[in-house]
Design a protein around this motif. Structure first.
Motif, mmCIF file in Angstrom:
data_model
loop_
_atom_site.group_PDB
_atom_site.id
_atom_site.type_symbol
_atom_site.label_atom_id
_atom_site.label_comp_id
_atom_site.label_asym_id
_atom_site.label_seq_id
_atom_site.Cartn_x
_atom_site.Cartn_y
_atom_site.Cartn_z
ATOM 1 N N VAL A 230 25.738 27.250 -3.555
ATOM 2 C CA VAL A 230 24.958 27.421 -4.785
ATOM 3 C C VAL A 230 24.814 28.922 -4.974
ATOM 4 C CG1 VAL A 230 22.780 27.005 -5.957
ATOM 5 C CG2 VAL A 230 23.749 25.226 -4.473
ATOM 6 N N VAL A 231 25.559 29.467 -5.910
ATOM 7 C CA VAL A 231 25.654 30.919 -6.043
ATOM 8 C C VAL A 231 24.590 31.420 -7.008
ATOM 9 C CG1 VAL A 231 27.150 32.850 -6.651
ATOM 10 C CG2 VAL A 231 28.118 30.818 -5.564
ATOM 11 N N GLY A 232 23.785 32.367 -6.547
ATOM 12 C CA GLY A 232 22.729 32.956 -7.373
ATOM 13 C C GLY A 232 21.724 33.672 -6.494
ATOM 14 N N GLU A 233 20.699 34.213 -7.111
ATOM 15 C CA GLU A 233 19.653 34.923 -6.380
ATOM 16 C C GLU A 233 18.718 33.904 -5.718
ATOM 17 O OE1 GLU A 233 19.253 38.107 -5.914
ATOM 18 O OE2 GLU A 233 20.830 38.877 -7.214
ATOM 19 N N VAL A 234 18.633 33.957 -4.398
ATOM 20 C CA VAL A 234 17.773 33.050 -3.631
ATOM 21 C C VAL A 234 17.021 33.883 -2.600
ATOM 22 C CG1 VAL A 234 17.691 31.044 -2.091
ATOM 23 C CG2 VAL A 234 19.415 31.143 -3.909
ATOM 24 N N PRO A 235 15.688 33.737 -2.502
ATOM 25 C CA PRO A 235 14.940 34.480 -1.486
ATOM 26 C C PRO A 235 15.507 34.234 -0.094
ATOM 27 C CG PRO A 235 13.432 33.403 -3.015
ATOM 28 C CD PRO A 235 14.801 32.885 -3.337
ATOM 29 N N ASP A 236 15.643 35.299 0.675
ATOM 30 C CA ASP A 236 16.331 35.197 1.965
ATOM 31 C C ASP A 236 15.337 34.884 3.072
ATOM 32 O OD1 ASP A 236 18.438 35.142 3.671
ATOM 33 O OD2 ASP A 236 18.524 37.304 3.972
ATOM 34 N N THR A 237 14.950 33.600 3.152
ATOM 35 C CA THR A 237 14.035 33.151 4.197
ATOM 36 C C THR A 237 14.821 32.354 5.228
ATOM 37 O OG1 THR A 237 13.523 31.034 3.159
ATOM 38 C CG2 THR A 237 12.240 32.943 2.429
ATOM 39 N N ASP A 238 14.190 32.065 6.368
ATOM 40 C CA ASP A 238 14.860 31.268 7.399
ATOM 41 C C ASP A 238 15.043 29.816 6.979
ATOM 42 O OD1 ASP A 238 15.200 33.387 9.072
ATOM 43 O OD2 ASP A 238 13.623 32.830 10.486
ATOM 44 N N ASP A 239 14.336 29.391 5.932
ATOM 45 C CA ASP A 239 14.477 28.027 5.443
ATOM 46 C C ASP A 239 15.455 27.918 4.272
ATOM 47 O OD1 ASP A 239 12.684 26.827 7.246
ATOM 48 O OD2 ASP A 239 10.985 27.549 6.068
ATOM 49 N N ARG A 240 16.104 29.015 3.910
ATOM 50 C CA ARG A 240 17.118 28.969 2.848
ATOM 51 C C ARG A 240 18.351 28.228 3.368
ATOM 52 N NH1 ARG A 240 21.649 32.073 2.174
ATOM 53 N NH2 ARG A 240 20.945 33.507 3.803
ATOM 54 N N GLY A 245 22.858 31.402 -2.367
ATOM 55 C CA GLY A 245 22.548 32.819 -2.521
ATOM 56 C C GLY A 245 23.688 33.581 -3.169
ATOM 57 N N THR A 246 23.601 34.877 -3.094
ATOM 58 C CA THR A 246 24.642 35.737 -3.630
ATOM 59 C C THR A 246 25.863 35.701 -2.708
ATOM 60 O OG1 THR A 246 23.848 37.643 -2.394
ATOM 61 C CG2 THR A 246 22.867 37.271 -4.588
ATOM 62 N N MET A 247 26.968 36.239 -3.192
ATOM 63 C CA MET A 247 28.154 36.299 -2.350
ATOM 64 C C MET A 247 27.893 37.132 -1.097
ATOM 65 S SD MET A 247 30.753 34.470 -3.030
ATOM 66 C CE MET A 247 30.801 33.176 -4.266
ATOM 67 N N GLU A 248 27.058 38.140 -1.210
ATOM 68 C CA GLU A 248 26.734 38.937 -0.024
ATOM 69 C C GLU A 248 25.938 38.094 0.976
ATOM 70 O OE1 GLU A 248 27.121 41.677 2.592
ATOM 71 O OE2 GLU A 248 28.040 41.873 0.615
ATOM 72 N N GLN A 249 25.008 37.283 0.470
ATOM 73 C CA GLN A 249 24.273 36.387 1.367
ATOM 74 C C GLN A 249 25.205 35.357 2.009
ATOM 75 O OE1 GLN A 249 21.278 35.366 -1.679
ATOM 76 N NE2 GLN A 249 19.720 35.687 -0.088
ATOM 77 N N ILE A 250 26.138 34.824 1.228
ATOM 78 C CA ILE A 250 27.066 33.831 1.769
ATOM 79 C C ILE A 250 27.964 34.462 2.826
ATOM 80 C CG2 ILE A 250 29.001 32.315 1.179
ATOM 81 C CD1 ILE A 250 27.582 31.893 -1.565
ATOM 82 N N ARG A 251 28.389 35.717 2.588
ATOM 83 C CA ARG A 251 29.172 36.412 3.609
ATOM 84 C C ARG A 251 28.352 36.548 4.902
ATOM 85 N NH1 ARG A 251 32.817 40.932 3.008
ATOM 86 N NH2 ARG A 251 31.976 41.302 0.925
ATOM 87 N N LEU A 287 35.263 28.966 -5.168
ATOM 88 C CA LEU A 287 36.053 28.970 -3.937
ATOM 89 C C LEU A 287 36.935 30.213 -3.836
ATOM 90 C CD1 LEU A 287 37.009 25.192 -3.784
ATOM 91 C CD2 LEU A 287 35.401 26.400 -2.288
ATOM 92 N N GLU A 288 37.455 30.689 -4.961
ATOM 93 C CA GLU A 288 38.223 31.940 -4.949
ATOM 94 C C GLU A 288 37.348 33.092 -4.476
ATOM 95 O OE1 GLU A 288 39.545 32.194 -8.985
ATOM 96 O OE2 GLU A 288 41.562 31.441 -8.514
ATOM 97 N N SER A 289 36.119 33.142 -4.993
ATOM 98 C CA SER A 289 35.201 34.215 -4.598
ATOM 99 C C SER A 289 34.874 34.137 -3.108
ATOM 100 C CB SER A 289 33.915 34.149 -5.418
ATOM 101 O OG SER A 289 34.191 34.352 -6.794
ATOM 102 N N VAL A 290 34.645 32.909 -2.624
ATOM 103 C CA VAL A 290 34.340 32.743 -1.211
ATOM 104 C C VAL A 290 35.545 33.133 -0.356
ATOM 105 C CG1 VAL A 290 33.854 31.018 0.578
ATOM 106 C CG2 VAL A 290 32.547 31.021 -1.550
#
Length: 297
Positions: A230-240, A245-251, A287-290
């Motif tokens: 789910v790509v987008g801005e998501v608060p970066d908590t341990d329960d996320r 999140g963003t592509m940087e978060q997914i990386r 999927l291309e972005s990932v």
């Protein structure tokens, strides 16, 4: 680390051609495996989440085996109590033989009480049935002729050839994150295959998995999570949920999973609600972005 894609085998616009295209796109983007979900009776509760048309996972895997060479195929997950274990064992072994890159049997108990009722299988006993059927399936892959006697199934002198091509048998990835699922993975699986894990949940569950493997006197199963994208801005908590999140978060999530010992990651573009599902082109773009941010597998 190996990376895979969850093929969406259901919903409006799903056709044999679109399914082959999904699998071909996954392979061409550099993913090495693809997995397929399971429902037999699309009851109203199932239809609300996974709407018809719904293509059978084993039939679809066999179809793709002859059309998309080089892609390991699997199920995420097979609801083990829905089929006689000899049928499941034969289907999985046959596809493992027919597909040049092999097959993975994802195994779980499912969630739809209505579907269980429709199929005439006791929902309240699904965990015990799953454990026994998995033991019978593993026996059928390694014994020919095979005999088995349990509470829910028994057979004697059944011929089981062809055996799986993968030695010593088709790998079993056990889904679920309950205490019973962790015990099942430790006793009967080659990998634990949780869906939508978080950092917090994994900190608690991975040590339990190791403890259950020690009790079973087996090696700790591999760790092969399925993460929802789910790509987008998501608060970066341990329960996320990892993958939200963003592509940087997914990386960073991929790096976290690698650090926790993941051997495989399955990426799932389905948001869990048909009203929120994007187009096939949207899924491909995600999927291309990932694929661009993944380290070498």
């Amino acid at each position: 680390m190996r990376y895979g894609v969850n093929l969406l085998n259901f919903g409006s616009g799903t056709t044999p051609e679109s399914l082959v295209r999904q699998a071909t796109d996954a392979r061409d983007l550099g993913f090495s495996f693809a997995m397929i979900s399971d429902h037999i009776a699309v009851t109203p509760d199932v239809h609300a989440v996974y709407p018809a048309p719904f293509y059978d996972q084993f039939v679809l895997a066999a179809h793709l085996a002859g059309r998309v060479p080089g892609l390991t195929l699997g199920t995420t997950i097979t609801v083990i109590p829905y089929r006689h274990p000899l049928q499941t064992a034969r289907l999985a072994a046959n596809i493992d033989r027919l597909n040049d890159a092999g097959f993975i049997l994802g195994a779980g108990v499912g969630w739809s009480a209505a579907e269980y009722r429709t199929l005439g299988v006791p929902f309240e006993q699904r965990g015990a049935i799953t454990d026994e059927y998995l033991a019978a399936i593993r026996a059928a892959w390694t014994q020919d002729p095979c005999s088995f006697k349990g509470r829910y199934v028994e057979f004697e002198g059944v011929r089981t050839a062809p055996a799986p091509a993968t030695a010593p048998h088709v790998p079993v990835w056990v889904g679920g994150d309950s205490p019973a699922a962790l015990r099942r993975a430790a006793r009967l699986g080659e990998a634990w295959h949780p869906f939508m894990p978080t950092r917090a949940s994994l900190r608690a569950q991975l040590p339990r998995l190791a403890e259950e493997a020690e009790r079973a006197e087996r090696p700790v199963p591999q760790f092969a999570p399925r993460i929802q994208l789910v790509v987008g801005e998501v608060p970066d908590t341990d329960d996320r949920p990892l993958g939200h999140g963003t592509m940087e978060q997914i990386r960073a999530d991929v790096e976290t999973l690698a650090g926790l010992g993941a051997t495989h990651i399955l990426f799932d573009t389905y948001p869990g609600d048909p009203a929120l599902r994007g187009s096939a082109e949207d899924d491909r773009r995600v999927l291309e972005s990932v694929a661009r941010i993944l380290p070498a597998g």
